[in-house]
Design an enzyme around this catalytic site. Structure first.
Site, PDB file in Angstrom:
ATOM      1  CG  ASP A 147     -28.864  -0.365 -11.501  1.00  0.00           C
ATOM      2  OD1 ASP A 147     -29.047   0.702 -10.892  1.00  0.00           O
ATOM      3  OD2 ASP A 147     -29.684  -1.314 -11.455  1.00  0.00           O
ATOM      4  CG  HIS A 187     -34.004  -4.587 -11.904  1.00  0.00           C
ATOM      5  ND1 HIS A 187     -33.842  -4.725 -10.549  1.00  0.00           N
ATOM      6  CD2 HIS A 187     -33.235  -3.529 -12.265  1.00  0.00           C
ATOM      7  CE1 HIS A 187     -33.033  -3.782 -10.104  1.00  0.00           C
ATOM      8  NE2 HIS A 187     -32.634  -3.045 -11.124  1.00  0.00           N
TER       9      HIS A 187
END
Length: 307
Positions: A67, A269
């Protein structure tokens, strides 16, 4: 100097948040953009902004989880077709060179610009006459780095009126004084640049951390930063879960900002388990410990003013 979020989610793309990528816009300082992580579809995110891939000068990868890197080969490739001719330097953990070279080789991708790949270790990884970048290992399931971007102090503002009063006409001497050079005039007078410059402008500090547990190196990198970007994958009270998965909570991010004496904290995040209605609560949790806290969203921009 502005910081622009291209992706702010955790783990995988979600409807409200793409995966991690952050752009540090240094357009006034050096006409360039530095990227921190390039998650999947980062180049698609860029299409919705005014960012120009040809302006990308450096890319800093925090760690090799998908990611944070799956968008890198595509971005590097597309840049060739978007007017990118200047060199790009990629910094990242061991393995980043093999990943990029293998991806470009197997896809038979030819870049029209020079690409430099530097596998880093802890310490100063870049320095020129404007900036210093320091990297330190954090605590994650694989090697994950945090970056401290330090702008060097600038000379003070040129006191042009004072120079004119001293009989100096606008021209090359103004530039030499601005650069801190002593000048001897035709009549023998010596001009001390310190007498014609305002107070020195202190350089700014931005700290961008990769995925991490609460750790000492995060605190060191964040010391007195103007802006700290810290992951907050979990909410306050889920410290055990965060530890088990090598991540941090909102409270832990705020505690780092408080202990480090930062000016501003932005949480990123963010797990997709938290929807838009939860985001305000995540910020409130952090603000209990560090009041000047905000939460990142895709396409959010933060200006970092001169000190």
């Amino acid at each position: 100097m502005d910081l622009f979020f291209l992706g702010t989610g955790a783990g995988m793309p979600a409807k409200l948040r793409n995966v991690t990528s952050i752009a540090l816009k240094l357009l006034e300082e050096r006409g360039a953009v530095w990227l921190f992580d390039v998650g999947e579809a980062t180049q698609h995110q860029i299409l919705h902004t005014s960012l120009k891939p040809r302006r990308i000068e450096k890319i800093f990868i925090t760690h090799l989880h998908g990611d944070h890197i799956y968008g890198l080969p595509g971005l590097l490739s597309s840049r060739s077709f978007q007017g990118g001719e200047s060199e790009v330097t990629v910094y990242g953990p061991k393995g980043i060179k093999e990943y990029i070279e293998m991806s470009l080789s197997l896809s038979q991708t030819y870049l029209k610009y020079p690409l430099s790949i530097i596998e880093i270790s802890e310490g100063i990884i870049f320095e020129d006459d404007q900036f210093i970048v320091e990297a330190r290992l954090l605590e994650h399931g694989i090697p994950s780095y945090g970056y401290r971007i330090m702008e060097k102090d600038r000379p003070g503002t040129l006191l042009a009126d004072k120079l004119i009063e001293a009989g100096v006409k606008p021209g090359p001497i103004f530039r030499q004084i601005k650069n801190g050079e002593s000048i001897t005039l035709e009549d023998g007078r010596v001009l001390d640049p310190n007498e014609f410059l305002g107070p020195e402008q202190k350089g700014r500090v931005v700290t961008i951390l990769g995925d991490t547990r609460y750790c000492e190196n995060a605190l060191m990198l964040a010391k007195e930063a103007d802006l700290l970007i810290h992951e907050a994958t979990f909410s306050k009270g889920e410290e055990t879960l965060a530890y088990d998965y090598f991540h941090s909570t909102t409270y832990q991010a705020a505690d780092i900002a408080r202990k480090a004496g930062c000016k501003q904290l932005c949480l990123t995040h963010i797990s997709s388990r938290y929807d838009r209605n939860d985001w305000r609560e995540l910020v409130a949790e952090a603000m209990e410990t560090f009041p000047n806290t905000d939460i990142a969203e895709d396409f959010k921009e933060i200006h970092i003013p001169l000190r």
